[in-house]
Each structure stands twice: as structure tokens, then as C-alpha cells.
Write a protein that holds these residues in place. Structure first.
Motif, PDB file in Angstrom:
ATOM      1  N   PHE A  98     -11.524 -44.921  -5.048  1.00 26.78           N
ATOM      2  CA  PHE A  98     -10.195 -44.999  -5.847  1.00 26.78           C
ATOM      3  C   PHE A  98      -9.648 -43.613  -6.004  1.00 26.78           C
ATOM      4  O   PHE A  98      -8.660 -43.456  -6.468  1.00 26.78           O
ATOM      5  CB  PHE A  98     -10.564 -45.955  -7.118  1.00 26.78           C
ATOM      6  CG  PHE A  98     -10.500 -47.442  -6.678  1.00 26.78           C
ATOM      7  CD1 PHE A  98      -9.211 -47.826  -6.401  1.00 26.78           C
ATOM      8  CD2 PHE A  98     -11.814 -47.959  -6.790  1.00 26.78           C
ATOM      9  CE1 PHE A  98      -9.266 -49.438  -6.012  1.00 26.78           C
ATOM     10  CE2 PHE A  98     -11.500 -49.315  -6.157  1.00 26.78           C
ATOM     11  CZ  PHE A  98     -10.379 -50.113  -6.041  1.00 26.78           C
ATOM     12  N   THR A  99     -10.731 -42.642  -6.232  1.00 29.23           N
ATOM     13  CA  THR A  99     -10.172 -41.434  -6.854  1.00 29.23           C
ATOM     14  C   THR A  99     -11.183 -40.457  -6.219  1.00 29.23           C
ATOM     15  O   THR A  99     -12.164 -40.726  -5.574  1.00 29.23           O
ATOM     16  CB  THR A  99     -10.233 -41.260  -8.347  1.00 29.23           C
ATOM     17  OG1 THR A  99      -9.545 -40.020  -8.701  1.00 29.23           O
ATOM     18  CG2 THR A  99     -11.514 -41.325  -8.999  1.00 29.23           C
ATOM     19  N   SER A 100     -10.641 -39.012  -6.357  1.00 31.98           N
ATOM     20  CA  SER A 100     -11.588 -37.886  -5.621  1.00 31.98           C
ATOM     21  C   SER A 100     -12.331 -37.190  -6.925  1.00 31.98           C
ATOM     22  O   SER A 100     -11.808 -37.343  -8.410  1.00 31.98           O
ATOM     23  CB  SER A 100     -10.633 -37.015  -5.151  1.00 31.98           C
ATOM     24  OG  SER A 100      -9.598 -36.376  -6.114  1.00 31.98           O
ATOM     25  N   ASN A 101     -13.423 -36.730  -6.544  1.00 32.82           N
ATOM     26  CA  ASN A 101     -14.287 -35.753  -7.558  1.00 32.82           C
ATOM     27  C   ASN A 101     -13.456 -34.792  -8.261  1.00 32.82           C
ATOM     28  O   ASN A 101     -13.572 -34.554  -9.408  1.00 32.82           O
ATOM     29  CB  ASN A 101     -15.493 -35.195  -6.921  1.00 32.82           C
ATOM     30  CG  ASN A 101     -16.523 -36.291  -6.451  1.00 32.82           C
ATOM     31  OD1 ASN A 101     -16.759 -37.125  -7.009  1.00 32.82           O
ATOM     32  ND2 ASN A 101     -17.084 -36.073  -5.400  1.00 32.82           N
ATOM     33  N   ILE A 102     -12.674 -34.209  -7.571  1.00 35.95           N
ATOM     34  CA  ILE A 102     -11.929 -32.822  -8.094  1.00 35.95           C
ATOM     35  C   ILE A 102     -10.846 -33.491  -9.249  1.00 35.95           C
ATOM     36  O   ILE A 102     -10.702 -32.874 -10.252  1.00 35.95           O
ATOM     37  CB  ILE A 102     -11.054 -32.123  -7.102  1.00 35.95           C
ATOM     38  CG1 ILE A 102     -11.918 -31.524  -6.085  1.00 35.95           C
ATOM     39  CG2 ILE A 102     -10.125 -31.281  -7.787  1.00 35.95           C
ATOM     40  CD1 ILE A 102     -11.319 -30.942  -5.033  1.00 35.95           C
ATOM     41  N   LEU A 103     -10.385 -34.624  -8.895  1.00 38.29           N
ATOM     42  CA  LEU A 103      -9.300 -35.213  -9.760  1.00 38.29           C
ATOM     43  C   LEU A 103     -10.035 -35.466 -11.299  1.00 38.29           C
ATOM     44  O   LEU A 103      -9.562 -35.476 -12.253  1.00 38.29           O
ATOM     45  CB  LEU A 103      -8.683 -36.233  -9.574  1.00 38.29           C
ATOM     46  CG  LEU A 103      -7.773 -36.950 -10.334  1.00 38.29           C
ATOM     47  CD1 LEU A 103      -6.574 -36.236 -10.829  1.00 38.29           C
ATOM     48  CD2 LEU A 103      -7.020 -38.347 -10.031  1.00 38.29           C
ATOM     49  N   ILE A 104     -11.168 -36.004 -11.150  1.00 40.10           N
ATOM     50  CA  ILE A 104     -12.200 -36.527 -12.300  1.00 40.10           C
ATOM     51  C   ILE A 104     -12.106 -35.117 -13.065  1.00 40.10           C
ATOM     52  O   ILE A 104     -12.529 -35.256 -14.417  1.00 40.10           O
ATOM     53  CB  ILE A 104     -13.350 -37.066 -11.782  1.00 40.10           C
ATOM     54  CG1 ILE A 104     -13.126 -38.428 -11.443  1.00 40.10           C
ATOM     55  CG2 ILE A 104     -14.252 -37.069 -12.980  1.00 40.10           C
ATOM     56  CD1 ILE A 104     -14.225 -39.255 -11.009  1.00 40.10           C
ATOM     57  N   ILE A 105     -12.698 -34.098 -12.419  1.00 36.94           N
ATOM     58  CA  ILE A 105     -12.903 -33.004 -13.078  1.00 36.94           C
ATOM     59  C   ILE A 105     -11.447 -32.435 -14.035  1.00 36.94           C
ATOM     60  O   ILE A 105     -11.592 -32.040 -15.116  1.00 36.94           O
ATOM     61  CB  ILE A 105     -13.270 -31.747 -11.943  1.00 36.94           C
ATOM     62  CG1 ILE A 105     -14.684 -31.942 -11.717  1.00 36.94           C
ATOM     63  CG2 ILE A 105     -13.459 -30.508 -12.899  1.00 36.94           C
ATOM     64  CD1 ILE A 105     -15.239 -31.200 -10.519  1.00 36.94           C
ATOM     65  N   ILE A 106     -10.570 -32.526 -13.249  1.00 35.39           N
ATOM     66  CA  ILE A 106      -9.229 -32.102 -13.854  1.00 35.39           C
ATOM     67  C   ILE A 106      -8.902 -32.978 -14.961  1.00 35.39           C
ATOM     68  O   ILE A 106      -8.514 -32.344 -15.940  1.00 35.39           O
ATOM     69  CB  ILE A 106      -8.294 -32.162 -12.666  1.00 35.39           C
ATOM     70  CG1 ILE A 106      -8.600 -30.809 -11.824  1.00 35.39           C
ATOM     71  CG2 ILE A 106      -6.653 -31.963 -13.381  1.00 35.39           C
ATOM     72  CD1 ILE A 106      -7.580 -30.973 -10.548  1.00 35.39           C
ATOM     73  N   VAL A 107      -9.108 -34.233 -14.902  1.00 34.54           N
ATOM     74  CA  VAL A 107      -8.758 -35.085 -15.759  1.00 34.54           C
ATOM     75  C   VAL A 107      -9.450 -34.945 -17.192  1.00 34.54           C
ATOM     76  O   VAL A 107      -9.069 -34.922 -18.439  1.00 34.54           O
ATOM     77  CB  VAL A 107      -8.564 -36.655 -15.600  1.00 34.54           C
ATOM     78  CG1 VAL A 107      -8.493 -37.608 -16.808  1.00 34.54           C
ATOM     79  CG2 VAL A 107      -7.631 -36.659 -14.603  1.00 34.54           C
ATOM     80  N   ALA A 108     -10.807 -34.524 -17.013  1.00 31.29           N
ATOM     81  CA  ALA A 108     -11.789 -34.604 -18.094  1.00 31.29           C
ATOM     82  C   ALA A 108     -11.425 -33.086 -18.822  1.00 31.29           C
ATOM     83  O   ALA A 108     -11.534 -33.358 -19.789  1.00 31.29           O
ATOM     84  CB  ALA A 108     -13.271 -34.447 -17.374  1.00 31.29           C
ATOM     85  N   LEU A 109     -11.111 -31.886 -18.071  1.00 30.99           N
ATOM     86  CA  LEU A 109     -10.684 -30.871 -18.785  1.00 30.99           C
ATOM     87  C   LEU A 109      -9.448 -31.205 -19.492  1.00 30.99           C
ATOM     88  O   LEU A 109      -9.256 -30.504 -20.686  1.00 30.99           O
ATOM     89  CB  LEU A 109     -10.550 -29.970 -17.630  1.00 30.99           C
ATOM     90  CG  LEU A 109     -11.780 -28.942 -16.973  1.00 30.99           C
ATOM     91  CD1 LEU A 109     -11.252 -28.272 -15.884  1.00 30.99           C
ATOM     92  CD2 LEU A 109     -12.562 -28.419 -17.992  1.00 30.99           C
TER      93      LEU A 109
END
Length: 482
Positions: A363-374
Motif C-alpha cells: 500500500f505504501t513505500s518505505n521512503i514515504l513512511i520515513i518522510i511521514v514519520a519525520l
């Protein structure tokens, strides 16, 4: 207030207690609400003292003398007597007397003074305001023991008036600001529910704006610092927060802890909070705009990693980002509503489990999870909960604009926010001061925190009557005693 009056005003009040001191139909009566007042004061102190009088001949003056009450406790009107009863006081009435007497009760229900929970304290006093207005006034008086601290009392609301206090330092606060707050409070025509958060909305210059133009704080040291600079404090009965105004946009990124740290550490923290605001506001929109419209801006090595990370994601970057941002907001809201220990567990475990599951499910990418968490972490850095909530909400329209228009949408959204902020006012004062209007001399106590010896002047934003806090020449002297 005779017996017919108490039946009229307290028809359905089962906790109203009427005690006759001498006999069931005696001349001296004691009224109190058992749910508000301490009955031990009535039965262990007041009634034994009153029984020493010859009550058949005693007048109200004899009662005052026996109890040692001052003239300020005299009540001439029924409505005042009822108000004091509802506040937890004890009312003593002598039939035929022109006035009654109230005795304060020291054991009304309330929360004890504790440390701040919303605005956490790293360094500094470990106290927070409570829901009782008299306790909050006592805290401020102890922090600021000065005869220049003026206190005005108002009743706000029509159906159920709420006691509201206005505090300011005479000779420092601008009388125009005091008059503005007083007039706006008097103009409120609401029936009830005068909490500090609701009052702040009534007092705001622009109620439709998403940005808060008045500060809410539970920390007495922040309120005292505001008073010393020329701000006005508004306290509402029943609210553990007080209102500070006027204020600026940058003051929402300042903490009282900044003055307890060395100036270089405090300045670093302030700059970091401003940077974190831009990260929270722009990082995810930049990701969406870049992947949707501007692939050429991505370095080749990073582009390969992005392509591999998004190879299984069936959604465009816009909906992928909104989906992850909504999950973060749901976790945050669930953690805030659940009990403390459970909420922390939900936030940590839920974030890890959902993050891994969404990546594995494609459903999503690893990079977006990092960006959203930041972005989420950056939004929590602001010391004010009000401004951090505002930034989180603004992030969604910025993501939509970036997904629809790319970099042009980000520039358009940021320009709209800038123009909106430049138009805002706080009690008639420019909200973006000292950025606009530009006043470089006040930047050293806004964007950064200069050494205390270099801050002899109060901020001109508050238009204080006394502009100098101390003599700058004496402030720079470092004399040793031989």
C-alpha cells in the motif's frame, strides 16, 4: 434572604442545608450547600460560637463580632447571597437584619496543584494552573509579589455568568490593550460555557482563521513572563488554562525553558522549532510533487531506490501520502483519547505494526513512511499544542495542492499562508511582528534568544509604558568583590 426566598431559588436543590442555631424557628439561620461547603466548619466552629450569644436579642452586628468577620463579607442582595452559596461559602442570616454575612469555606471540591501535563517542563518551576480561579490568582501573586499587579473581576455570560479575572502590570501594560480585552469580554452575549479556550475564540480578532491569535498556557512562569513584558492575562473560573494576549506568531515557538538555558542553547532550540515547522509543512508535499511532476529533480541513485520502493504500490503518490497521513492522525488521536499507559502502547506498537503491514501489503513505500514519520515528529516539537495542531491540519491542503499542481501548488499554498498571516492581528497588533513590520532590534528576543544582558528593552510589540527592563550599562558590568 428569608425562608420563602430560599424555596423560590432552591426549589430542586436537595443539597441546600438550613440550620437554626437556637431552636427550629429561631432568628439566626445558617445556609450552605453540602456539596460545596465544608460542613465541619458549620458544626464545629460556627454553631458553637453562635450559641454563646443570646440569640433572641442578638443582632447581625453581634454575630459579626462573635465570628470576627470583616465588613467585606456583608451581603445586601439576595442574588449576591445565592452567588456566594454557589461558590461554596456559608451564609448567615438574622431575621430583620439589613444584611447577611458570609463565611468562606476552605474545603470546596477541587484539584490540587500539580505539575504541567500539556506544556511539559524540563527546567523551571514544576507547577501548573488548576480549575479554581482563586488558586490561580494565588499562584500568580506568589510568582509576582508586586502592588503593580492589577486585578479586575468581570462576570461573563448571561444565563449562567462565569467569573473572569483580568490581570496586568500597571505602568507596563498598554492601557489600550487592557481596554480592548475588557470591552470584548463585556460584549460577549453567550449564555454559558466560558472556558478559557472558548473565551479565546470570542476575544480573537479573526475567529475564522485557523491560526491562534491568543495564547493558552497552563504554566504560571509563562504567564508571569508575559505580564513582565506587557501582556494581559485572562483567567476564567473552571479552566486550568489562562489566556495571554496580545501575542505574535513566533511566540508560539518559544518556551519559558529558553530563559532557564544558556543563550546559545536556547537560540539553537528556537531555530530548530522554526525549521521543524517547515519540515512538517513541506516535506510530504515536496515528496508528492517531485514524484508526480518533477522526476528530473531526483538524483539518479535516489531515483533507483524510489522506483524499487514504489514498484508494488498501486496508488499514485498523492493518495499514498494522504493515506499515510490519515493513519498517523488516527494513531495520534487514539493515543490522546485512551488512558495514558494504553495510549503510549497504541502509539508505539500501532505505528510499528501498521507501518510494516502497509509496506508488505504494497500500500505504501518505505521512503514515504520515513518522510511521514519525520513530518509527524517535527509537528510535535512546537511547545504550543495549538500551533502544532494547526500545522498538522494545514499539511493536508498542501499535499493536495502539490499532487494537483506540483511545485506551483506548493508555492501557491505557501504564498496564501504568508499573505494570510501578514493580515492577521492580535488585539489589533500585527501578528507577524517583528518579521512584519520589520524591527531588527526585537529579532534577538524572537527568532533567537540573545544573552540576557543584551535584552534590556521590552518588546515594542506590546507597546509597554516602561520600555526598559534594566540599565543596559549596569547589565554588562562584571564586577568582582575583592
Amino acid at each position: 434572604m428569608d425562608r420563602e426566598d430560599n424555596r423560590k431559588w432552591f426549589t430542586h436543590t436537595a443539597d441546600l442545608v438550613i440550620e437554626h442555631v437556637d431552636r427550629p424557628d429561631g432568628r439566626v439561620q445558617i445556609y450552605f450547600l453540602s456539596s460545596m461547603a465544608d460542613s465541619k466548619i458549620v458544626y464545629n466552629e460556627l454553631m458553637p460560637k453562635l450559641r454563646l450569644l443570646c440569640l433572641d436579642e442578638a443582632g447581625i452586628e453581634h454575630v459579626e463580632k462573635q465570628l470576627g468577620t470583616a465588613g467585606g463579607n456583608r451581603i445586601f442582595r439576595e442574588t449576591d447571597a445565592i452567588s456566594r452559596l454557589l461558590s461554596g461559602d456559608i451564609y448567615i442570616h438574622v431575621e430583620g437584619a439589613e444584611y447577611g454575612v458570609t463565611v468562606p469555606s476552605e474545603d470546596t471540591v477541587g484539584r490540587s496543584v500539580q505539575s504541567a501535563e500539556i506544556e511539559t517542563v524540563v527546567l523551571g518551576p514544576q507547577l501548573a494552573f488548576v480549575e479554581e480561579i482563586q488558586v490561580n490568582l494565588c499562584i500568580l501573586r506568589k510568582y509576582l509579589p508586586s502592588s503593580l499587579l492589577f486585578h479586575e473581576r468581570l462576570l461573563v455570560g448571561e444565563l449562567i455568568p462565569t467569573e473572569v479575572s483580568i490581570l496586568y502590570l500597571d505602568g507596563i501594560a498598554d492601557p489600550e490593550n487592557v481596554n480592548t480585552i475588557r470591552q470584548r469580554l463585556q460584549d460577549i452575549r453567550a449564555e454559558s460555557d466560558m472556558d478559557a479556550g472558548i473565551l479565546a475564540q470570542y476575544l480573537a480578532d479573526n475567529e475564522m482563521s485557523i491560526f491562534p491569535t491568543l495564547q493558552l498556557t497552563e504554566r504560571p512562569d509563562r504567564a508571569v513572563q508575559g505580564l513582565r513584558h506587557g501582556q494581559i492575562v485572562v483567567i476564567a473560573q473552571g479552566s486550568p488554562f489562562v489566556i495571554l494576549g496580545p501575542t505574535t506568531f513566533l511566540r508560539f515557538f518559544q518556551s519559558p525553558d529558553d530563559y532557564y538555558l544558556r543563550w546559545n542553547l536556547a537560540s539553537f532550540n528556537r531555530v530548530m522549532r522554526i525549521i521543524a515547522m517547515f519540515i512538517s509543512l513541506l516535506l510530504t508535499p515536496i515528496y508528492v510533487a517531485t514524484l508526480t511532476f518533477h522526476y528530473e529533480m531526483i538524483p539518479a541513485d535516489l531515483l533507483l531506490s524510489l522506483a524499487q520502493s514504489r514498484s508494488r504500490v498501486p496508488f499514485p503518490p498523492l493518495w499514498e501520502a494522504i493515506f499515510m497521513e490519515l493513519i498517523i492522525e488516527l494513531l495520534r488521536e487514539a493515543g490522546a483519547r485512551l488512558p495514558t499507559k494504553v495510549g503510549q502502547t497504541i502509539g508505539i506498537v500501532g505505528g510499528i505494526v501498521i507501518g510494516q503491514a502497509t509496506v508488505q501489503a504494497g500500500f505504501t513505500s518505505n521512503i514515504l513512511i520515513i518522510i511521514v514519520a519525520l513530518g509527524a515528529l517535527s509537528s510535535f516539537i512546537a511547545p504550543s499544542y495549538m500551533i502544532s495542531s494547526t500545522i498538522r491540519v494545514i499539511r493536508f491542503p498542501m499535499i493536495l495542492l502539490s499532487g494537483l499542481l506540483g511545485a506551483v501548488g506548493i508555492v501557491a499554498g505557501f504564498s496564501f499562508l504568508a499573505s494570510h498571516l501578514l493580515r492577521q492581528k492580535s488585539l489589533g497588533r500585527p501578528y507577524m511582528y517583528p518579521v512584519f513590520p520589520v524591527r531588527f532590534s526585537d529579532w534577538k528576543n524572537s527568532l533567537i534568544r540573545a544573552p540576557l544582558s543584551l535584552l534590556p528593552r521590552r518588546l515594542m510589540f506590546f507597546t509597554p509604558k516602561q520600555k526598559m527592563r534594566f540599565d543596559p550599562e549596569r547589565g554588562r558590568q562584571k564586577e568582582d568583590i575583592d
